[in-house]
Design a protein around this motif. Structure first.
Motif, short mmCIF file in Angstrom:
data_model
loop_
_atom_site.label_atom_id
_atom_site.label_comp_id
_atom_site.label_asym_id
_atom_site.label_seq_id
_atom_site.Cartn_x
_atom_site.Cartn_y
_atom_site.Cartn_z
N ARG A 72 4.38 7.24 2.05
CA ARG A 72 5.07 6.03 2.48
C ARG A 72 4.60 4.82 1.69
N ILE A 73 5.48 3.82 1.63
CA ILE A 73 5.15 2.57 0.94
C ILE A 73 5.53 1.39 1.81
N SER A 74 4.70 0.37 1.79
CA SER A 74 4.97 -0.89 2.48
C SER A 74 4.50 -2.03 1.59
N ASN A 89 6.88 0.86 5.78
CA ASN A 89 6.79 2.23 6.29
C ASN A 89 7.93 3.11 5.79
N PHE A 90 8.30 2.95 4.51
CA PHE A 90 9.39 3.73 3.94
C PHE A 90 8.85 5.01 3.32
N SER A 91 9.41 6.15 3.71
CA SER A 91 8.94 7.45 3.24
C SER A 91 9.77 7.94 2.06
N LEU A 92 9.08 8.51 1.08
CA LEU A 92 9.74 9.12 -0.09
C LEU A 92 10.08 10.58 0.15
N MET A 93 9.91 11.05 1.37
CA MET A 93 10.27 12.42 1.73
C MET A 93 11.42 12.40 2.72
N GLN A 94 12.39 13.26 2.51
CA GLN A 94 13.50 13.43 3.43
C GLN A 94 13.74 14.92 3.65
N GLN A 128 11.39 17.26 1.82
CA GLN A 128 11.39 17.33 0.36
C GLN A 128 11.29 15.92 -0.23
N TRP A 129 10.71 15.84 -1.42
CA TRP A 129 10.65 14.57 -2.12
C TRP A 129 12.04 14.16 -2.58
N VAL A 130 12.38 12.88 -2.43
CA VAL A 130 13.66 12.40 -2.96
C VAL A 130 13.55 12.30 -4.48
N ASN A 131 14.65 12.51 -5.17
CA ASN A 131 14.65 12.40 -6.63
C ASN A 131 14.92 10.98 -7.09
N GLN A 132 15.84 10.33 -6.41
CA GLN A 132 16.19 8.96 -6.77
C GLN A 132 16.79 8.25 -5.56
N MET A 133 16.46 6.99 -5.39
CA MET A 133 16.98 6.25 -4.24
C MET A 133 16.87 4.75 -4.50
N ILE A 134 17.85 4.01 -4.02
CA ILE A 134 17.81 2.55 -4.07
C ILE A 134 17.81 2.04 -2.63
N VAL A 135 16.86 1.19 -2.30
CA VAL A 135 16.66 0.72 -0.93
C VAL A 135 16.76 -0.80 -0.89
N PRO A 136 17.54 -1.36 0.03
CA PRO A 136 17.62 -2.83 0.13
C PRO A 136 16.33 -3.43 0.66
N ILE A 137 16.02 -4.62 0.19
CA ILE A 137 14.85 -5.37 0.66
C ILE A 137 15.35 -6.51 1.54
N TYR A 138 14.95 -6.51 2.80
CA TYR A 138 15.42 -7.51 3.75
C TYR A 138 14.38 -8.61 3.99
N LEU A 139 14.84 -9.66 4.62
CA LEU A 139 13.99 -10.80 4.96
C LEU A 139 13.58 -10.75 6.42
N MET A 191 0.83 -1.20 0.00
CA MET A 191 0.00 0.00 0.00
C MET A 191 0.87 1.26 0.00
N ILE A 192 0.27 2.35 -0.48
CA ILE A 192 0.81 3.70 -0.34
C ILE A 192 0.03 4.32 0.80
N HIS A 193 0.72 4.83 1.83
CA HIS A 193 0.00 5.16 3.06
C HIS A 193 0.62 6.32 3.83
N ASN A 194 -0.03 6.69 4.93
CA ASN A 194 0.48 7.76 5.79
C ASN A 194 1.30 7.19 6.94
N ASP A 195 1.71 8.06 7.86
CA ASP A 195 2.59 7.61 8.94
C ASP A 195 1.84 7.06 10.14
N SER A 196 0.54 6.85 9.99
CA SER A 196 -0.27 6.31 11.09
C SER A 196 -0.56 4.83 10.95
#
Length: 200
Positions: free
Chosen positions: A109-111, A128-133, A136-147, A38-43
């Motif tokens: 945020r995305i989960s 619960n990963f946010s695209l804002m830092q 401001q919106w991030v322009n580009q980012m690579i995030v690891p996916i864990y188990l 889902m695309i969601h808020n911080d709640s």
């Protein structure tokens, strides 16, 4: 003075899986299941560190079923905690999935979660990963996916029919101590993949 961030932003996403030797053991029939998220808020979030899994997450982690998760995500959308739910096709163990989503200032945020199979209750997730830092919106980012270990079923095996964990344990990062069959002799588990975000 920083400019005000755009009220909504579209991102292209690339989910790239990396279930390979020697980082991991690859059992017969190794696969992922549908990616539910889902695309969601911080709640809200798919799961909370230190808390037990919802029924929807338990079903994904144990058997790859998204039926209960669909109900949970629909409820979050109806409560306006989530902007949208999504279901992406299961990637190959070294495959890729490309998609795009719109995020808003409130729902930035995305989960998501997907079972790694066969396994007792192990899943890969972004939570619960946010695209804002820094506002401001991030322009580009690579995030690891864990188990992760859902804490709902026993067993250090590549299999499905294992006794339930009683009482349920909190969702936690998967470790070689809990998944020696997967760790392939490594002292830590590498990310199972990455997700890249590119602002459109």
């Amino acid at each position: 003075m920083k400019p005000s961030p755009d009220p909504s932003v579209s991102y292209s996403l690339k989910i790239k899986m990396n279930w390979v030797n020697p980082a991991f053991t690859i059992p017969a029939g190794a696969h992922f299941t549908v990616i539910a998220g889902m695309i969601h808020n911080d709640s809200t979030a798919l799961w909370i560190s230190g808390s037990t899994a919802s029924k929807g997450l338990e079903d994904i982690a144990e058997v790859g079923s998204i039926t209960n998760m669909q109900q949970e995500l629909t409820a979050k959308v109806n409560a306006r905690l989530a902007l949208q739910a999504f279901y992406l096709p299961a990637p190959a163990i070294t495959g890729e999935v490309d998609t795009s989503f719109v995020f808003t200032l409130q729902h930035n945020r995305i989960s998501f979660a997907s079972m790694i199979a066969p396994s007792p209750d192990w899943f890969m997730s972004i939570n619960n990963f946010s695209l804002m830092q820094d506002g401001q919106w991030v322009n580009q980012m690579i995030v690891p996916i864990y188990l992760y270990d859902a804490g709902t079923e026993e067993g250090d095996v590549f299999g499905y029919n294992n006794p339930e964990t009683n009482p349920l344990q909190a969702v936690s990062l998967l470790t070689p101590a809990k998944a020696s069959v997967l760790a392939n002799g490594n002292t830590s588990l590498a990310p199972i993949g990455t997700i890249s975000f590119t602002r459109n």
